[in-house]
Design an enzyme around this catalytic site. Structure first.
Site, PDB file in Angstrom:
ATOM      1  N   SER A 167      35.955  39.819  47.574  1.00  0.00           N
ATOM      2  CA  SER A 167      35.944  38.518  47.231  1.00  0.00           C
ATOM      3  C   SER A 167      34.695  38.138  48.437  1.00  0.00           C
ATOM      4  O   SER A 167      33.490  38.602  48.287  1.00  0.00           O
ATOM      5  CB  SER A 167      36.960  37.761  47.628  1.00  0.00           C
ATOM      6  OG  SER A 167      36.849  36.345  47.566  1.00  0.00           O
ATOM      7  N   HIS A 192      34.329  38.758  41.830  1.00  0.00           N
ATOM      8  CA  HIS A 192      35.211  37.949  40.854  1.00  0.00           C
ATOM      9  C   HIS A 192      34.487  36.491  41.125  1.00  0.00           C
ATOM     10  O   HIS A 192      33.979  36.118  42.116  1.00  0.00           O
ATOM     11  CB  HIS A 192      36.518  38.156  41.125  1.00  0.00           C
ATOM     12  CG  HIS A 192      36.999  37.618  42.301  1.00  0.00           C
ATOM     13  ND1 HIS A 192      37.171  36.164  42.566  1.00  0.00           N
ATOM     14  CD2 HIS A 192      37.470  38.228  43.419  1.00  0.00           C
ATOM     15  CE1 HIS A 192      37.777  36.105  44.021  1.00  0.00           C
ATOM     16  NE2 HIS A 192      37.728  37.194  44.376  1.00  0.00           N
TER      17      HIS A 192
END
Length: 235
Positions: A121, A144
């Site tokens: 992330s 993501h």
């Protein structure tokens, strides 16, 4: 003579104690016994990036309010030659993670990062913020879309805000690595890999092949590269 030696021993023990305390409290230390007269600051980013709210005491965190002044000190310290960052994070607060990444990217000292476990992330911008980056063969990176917990207002403005945050992340990563924006967004929106979510897991050489990380390697390669960069900067 004995008193001078005793004072010297006490000073050495006190310095070692302070060094151990710094590692325990902040995951930081100074590498200077390398025979090359290079003073390298070692900084670790582990657990979850803690932002404007404190997380549970049971959660391993990196507090950005600790790292920001430390990064400023590294920049201002004439004795520090370079910065080595060890990364093993599951991500965390986007705003604070980007703040740290921008601080690292703007340092004038040579910087090298090493992903030793995970860099998920917001850990992706942190890994690419340095001048050169490494990842161990078993290290993983997850890209993501932006996620948000808590109450979300179901309005077009909310999704526009999500897109704005995501554009900030994509822009930073693509400008500090070799991956193109379009390819990074494609990896973010991949539906065929992560269950119950969107995104892509990149392991070791896959992160290098996609152009996010510069090279597969471990601590030896990372330290050698940083010494090389310091030597080149001094010439």
């Amino acid at each position: 003579m004995k008193k001078e030696r005793l004072d010297e021993d006490n000073t050495k023990k006190e310095n070692e104690k302070l060094k151990d305390q710094k590692i325990q409290d902040y995951g930081q230390t100074t590498l200077e016994d390398n025979g090359k007269n290079h003073k390298i600051h070692l900084l670790s980013i582990i657990g979850e990036i803690e932002g404007h709210e404190c997380l549970s005491q049971n959660t391993k965190t990196t507090k950005y309010e600790h790292l920001l002044p430390q990064l400023a000190t590294i920049e201002d310290d004439t004795e520090t030659d370079g910065l080595l960052i060890l990364i093993n994070t599951v991500g965390g607060d986007v705003s604070c993670g980007l703040a740290l990444a921008e601080m690292i990217a703007s340092l004038s000292k040579p910087t090298v990062s090493l992903v030793i476990g995970d860099s998920h992330s917001i850990g992706v911008p942190l890994a690419v913020a340095t001048e050169y980056s490494f990842i161990v063969p078993t290290g993983t990176m997850i890209v993501h879309p932006v996620r948000m917990s808590g109450m979300v207002i179901g309005a077009p403005q909310t999704y526009d805000y999500f897109k704005l945050i995501q554009d900030r992340i994509v822009g930073f990563v693509s400008s500090h690595s070799r991956i193109k924006k379009e390819r990074l967004e494609e990896l973010m929106l991949n539906t065929g890999m992560l269950s119950k979510d969107l995104g892509t897991i990149l392991v070791g050489d896959k992160a290098v092949a996609e152009g996010i990380i510069n090279e597969v390697g471990g601590i030896r390669q990372a330290v050698d590269k940083l010494h090389q960069m310091i030597e080149e900067r001094k010439q």
